[in-house]
Design a protein around this motif. Sequence first.
Motif, PDB file in Angstrom:
ATOM      1  N   ILE A 239       5.676  11.787 -10.452  1.00  0.00           N
ATOM      2  CA  ILE A 239       5.596  13.045 -11.373  1.00  0.00           C
ATOM      3  C   ILE A 239       4.330  13.798 -11.629  1.00  0.00           C
ATOM      4  O   ILE A 239       4.169  14.768 -12.137  1.00  0.00           O
ATOM      5  N   GLY A 240       3.303  12.923 -11.144  1.00  0.00           N
ATOM      6  CA  GLY A 240       1.727  13.554 -11.302  1.00  0.00           C
ATOM      7  C   GLY A 240       0.876  12.369 -11.874  1.00  0.00           C
ATOM      8  O   GLY A 240       1.252  11.324 -11.802  1.00  0.00           O
ATOM      9  N   SER A 241      -0.292  12.641 -12.023  1.00  0.00           N
ATOM     10  CA  SER A 241      -1.184  11.925 -12.353  1.00  0.00           C
ATOM     11  C   SER A 241      -1.874  12.097 -13.733  1.00  0.00           C
ATOM     12  O   SER A 241      -1.837  12.754 -14.259  1.00  0.00           O
ATOM     13  N   GLN A 242      -2.709  10.944 -14.110  1.00  0.00           N
ATOM     14  CA  GLN A 242      -3.338  10.790 -15.391  1.00  0.00           C
ATOM     15  C   GLN A 242      -2.374  11.104 -16.607  1.00  0.00           C
ATOM     16  O   GLN A 242      -2.694  11.939 -17.267  1.00  0.00           O
ATOM     17  N   ILE A 243      -1.184  10.437 -16.403  1.00  0.00           N
ATOM     18  CA  ILE A 243      -0.096  10.467 -17.576  1.00  0.00           C
ATOM     19  C   ILE A 243      -0.565   9.605 -18.706  1.00  0.00           C
ATOM     20  O   ILE A 243      -0.858   8.499 -18.285  1.00  0.00           O
TER      21      ILE A 243
ATOM     22  N   PHE B 117       6.328   0.389  -7.888  1.00  0.00           N
ATOM     23  CA  PHE B 117       5.342   1.496  -8.520  1.00  0.00           C
ATOM     24  C   PHE B 117       4.280   1.800  -7.330  1.00  0.00           C
ATOM     25  O   PHE B 117       4.139   0.755  -6.822  1.00  0.00           O
ATOM     26  N   GLU B 118       3.638   2.876  -7.607  1.00  0.00           N
ATOM     27  CA  GLU B 118       2.654   3.061  -6.864  1.00  0.00           C
ATOM     28  C   GLU B 118       1.528   3.445  -7.619  1.00  0.00           C
ATOM     29  O   GLU B 118       1.373   4.742  -7.732  1.00  0.00           O
ATOM     30  N   PHE B 119       0.581   2.594  -8.033  1.00  0.00           N
ATOM     31  CA  PHE B 119      -0.436   2.794  -8.771  1.00  0.00           C
ATOM     32  C   PHE B 119      -1.952   3.072  -8.130  1.00  0.00           C
ATOM     33  O   PHE B 119      -2.025   2.401  -7.148  1.00  0.00           O
ATOM     34  N   GLY B 120      -2.396   4.144  -8.531  1.00  0.00           N
ATOM     35  CA  GLY B 120      -3.854   4.372  -7.771  1.00  0.00           C
ATOM     36  C   GLY B 120      -5.039   4.597  -8.996  1.00  0.00           C
ATOM     37  O   GLY B 120      -5.737   3.208  -9.335  1.00  0.00           O
ATOM     38  N   ARG B 121      -5.013   5.522  -9.504  1.00  0.00           N
ATOM     39  CA  ARG B 121      -6.024   5.534 -10.702  1.00  0.00           C
ATOM     40  C   ARG B 121      -6.148   4.486 -11.609  1.00  0.00           C
ATOM     41  O   ARG B 121      -7.141   4.033 -11.964  1.00  0.00           O
TER      42      ARG B 121
ATOM     43  N   ALA C 220       0.689  -1.186   0.178  1.00  0.00           N
ATOM     44  CA  ALA C 220      -0.047  -0.090   0.115  1.00  0.00           C
ATOM     45  C   ALA C 220       0.855   1.194   0.143  1.00  0.00           C
ATOM     46  O   ALA C 220       1.889   1.360   0.543  1.00  0.00           O
ATOM     47  N   ASP C 221       0.608   2.214  -0.913  1.00  0.00           N
ATOM     48  CA  ASP C 221       0.999   3.559  -0.728  1.00  0.00           C
ATOM     49  C   ASP C 221       0.251   4.556  -0.176  1.00  0.00           C
ATOM     50  O   ASP C 221      -1.075   4.544  -0.373  1.00  0.00           O
ATOM     51  N   CYS C 222       0.503   5.178   1.142  1.00  0.00           N
ATOM     52  CA  CYS C 222      -0.241   5.902   1.911  1.00  0.00           C
ATOM     53  C   CYS C 222       0.333   7.261   1.998  1.00  0.00           C
ATOM     54  O   CYS C 222       1.284   7.800   1.652  1.00  0.00           O
TER      55      CYS C 222
ATOM     56  N   TYR D 294       4.843   5.502   2.794  1.00  0.00           N
ATOM     57  CA  TYR D 294       4.179   6.732   3.273  1.00  0.00           C
ATOM     58  C   TYR D 294       4.744   7.900   2.747  1.00  0.00           C
ATOM     59  O   TYR D 294       5.760   8.162   3.376  1.00  0.00           O
ATOM     60  N   ALA D 295       4.073   8.728   1.838  1.00  0.00           N
ATOM     61  CA  ALA D 295       4.652  10.015   1.292  1.00  0.00           C
ATOM     62  C   ALA D 295       3.720  10.997   1.779  1.00  0.00           C
ATOM     63  O   ALA D 295       2.675  10.682   2.438  1.00  0.00           O
ATOM     64  N   GLY D 296       4.081  12.072   1.540  1.00  0.00           N
ATOM     65  CA  GLY D 296       3.296  12.946   2.122  1.00  0.00           C
ATOM     66  C   GLY D 296       4.228  14.448   2.548  1.00  0.00           C
ATOM     67  O   GLY D 296       5.101  14.344   3.251  1.00  0.00           O
TER      68      GLY D 296
HETATM   69  C1  PLP Z   1      -1.414  10.091  -5.618  1.00  0.00           C
HETATM   70  C2  PLP Z   1      -0.057   9.270  -5.601  1.00  0.00           C
HETATM   71  C3  PLP Z   1       0.208   8.203  -6.103  1.00  0.00           C
HETATM   72  C4  PLP Z   1      -0.902   7.581  -7.084  1.00  0.00           C
HETATM   73  O1  PLP Z   1      -1.183   8.438  -8.221  1.00  0.00           O
HETATM   74  P1  PLP Z   1      -2.115   7.733  -9.211  1.00  0.00           P
HETATM   75  O2  PLP Z   1      -1.932   9.074 -10.279  1.00  0.00           O
HETATM   76  O3  PLP Z   1      -3.430   7.547  -8.864  1.00  0.00           O
HETATM   77  O4  PLP Z   1      -1.544   6.617 -10.076  1.00  0.00           O
HETATM   78  C5  PLP Z   1       1.483   7.502  -6.097  1.00  0.00           C
HETATM   79  N1  PLP Z   1       2.269   7.967  -5.265  1.00  0.00           N
HETATM   80  C6  PLP Z   1       2.076   8.998  -4.731  1.00  0.00           C
HETATM   81  C7  PLP Z   1       3.454   9.687  -3.951  1.00  0.00           C
HETATM   82  C8  PLP Z   1       1.050   9.666  -4.937  1.00  0.00           C
HETATM   83  O5  PLP Z   1       1.000  10.924  -4.094  1.00  0.00           O
END
Ligand code: PLP
Length: 387
Positions: free
Chosen positions: A188-192, A263-267, A66-68, A89-91
């Motif tokens: 580097i960002g989302s929805q790439i 990798f940390e995939f969400g979307r 999990a990426d939190c 855990y990033a933030g």
């Molecule tokens: C939001 C986030 C993600 C996930 O991003 P998606 O665009 O949803 O894949 C991964 N890592 C970090 C550090 C994030 O802030």
Amino acid sequence: MLSRQIADRLRSYETPFYLYDINLLRQTLESVTALSSKYGFKLHYAIKANYDPHILSVIREYGLGADCASGNEVRCAIEAGFSPDGIVYAGVGKKDSEIRYAISQGIFSINCESLQELEVIDRTARELGKVQDIALRINPDIDPKTNSCIDTGQADSKFGISYEEVMANAALIKSYDNIRIRGMHLHIGSQIRELHVFEYLCDKVNAIVDCLSGLGFNFDFVDLGGGLGVNYDIPENEPVPNFASVFTIVNQYLNVSGREVHFEFGRSLVAQCGELITRVLFRKDTATGRKLVVVDASMTELIRPALYGAYHSIENITPREEGKDRYTIVGTACESTDVFNQSLTLPVTSRGDLLSIKSAGAYGMSMASRYNLHDLPGAVYSDEFDR
Ligand SMILES: *Cc1c(COP(=O)(O)O)cnc(C)c1O
């Protein structure tokens, strides 16, 4: 999409609600895990995209970490059965209490975003009698060619530590006794959607890892974050995102021999399995002749269109009349940005019809609010029907 196939059964549910296609979620997870294991890549699910308990339990079955993005997300992941040794855990703004909690749980890595944060992690770990593994979140200054609201890796962004600052403070960073610097992290960002962005990312990472190794940093892993985009325009064309291309690119261009790649995939894991089902309350025309469809969902269930102009494909899944017309789809909230689509052609739409707002599984429910004291939307899962 699932909703169209089971539209009759959906009529009896209280709207609005999220409908989750668990078979599609499983297909997506099967695809990403099969491909990543081919290259030995490690996967974490960014639970901020959707922390619905049933979704989390399905994802956990496939062995992802999990990426939190907060202490509560770390707690949520642990309570959902994710093992702490797979949690990152990033933030940019971790509170002392959150850092203390993460260290006490022994998570895999705290992805550290400032020099001050390093100091706080070190001090807290010492107080707890522990040594915490961390990764340096480096801001690589890359334009991800996405919506500027959701890019995170450009030089002026609040995220990460600049590469220059790490270079200038290398000795200090390596001097802490209760921190073990295990990895380098970037996101580097989302929805790439322009995948050559991942080529640039690999080139940068190669250069940064090289330089920092020269300064005596010894990374065991490189975490490339998430960010892979999905097809919001025509979700039916790409229900499972193109993980193969990203992995092929990274395998080809990343040159960090001997180091784990994470990798940390969400979307990309959850967007397409979710639809927001909403009922048409009213049809009315403005004085200017615009034809409004007022639905019972709003920005309180799905804020992406109001927050950053995001596009979602919308379908009338229970049309009853002949012909088509052009509508503006608006929600119930007391905000004029609460518009799902300014100009959309649909079959003639009337009170009581159900609309599906598609690709809503990511950053939908997890961003829902109770503004206007709306109830939080419910969830319906396709595997309830299979049982
Ligand atoms: C939001 C986030 C993600 C996930 O991003 P998606 O665009 O949803 O894949 C991964 N890592 C970090 C550090 C994030 O802030």
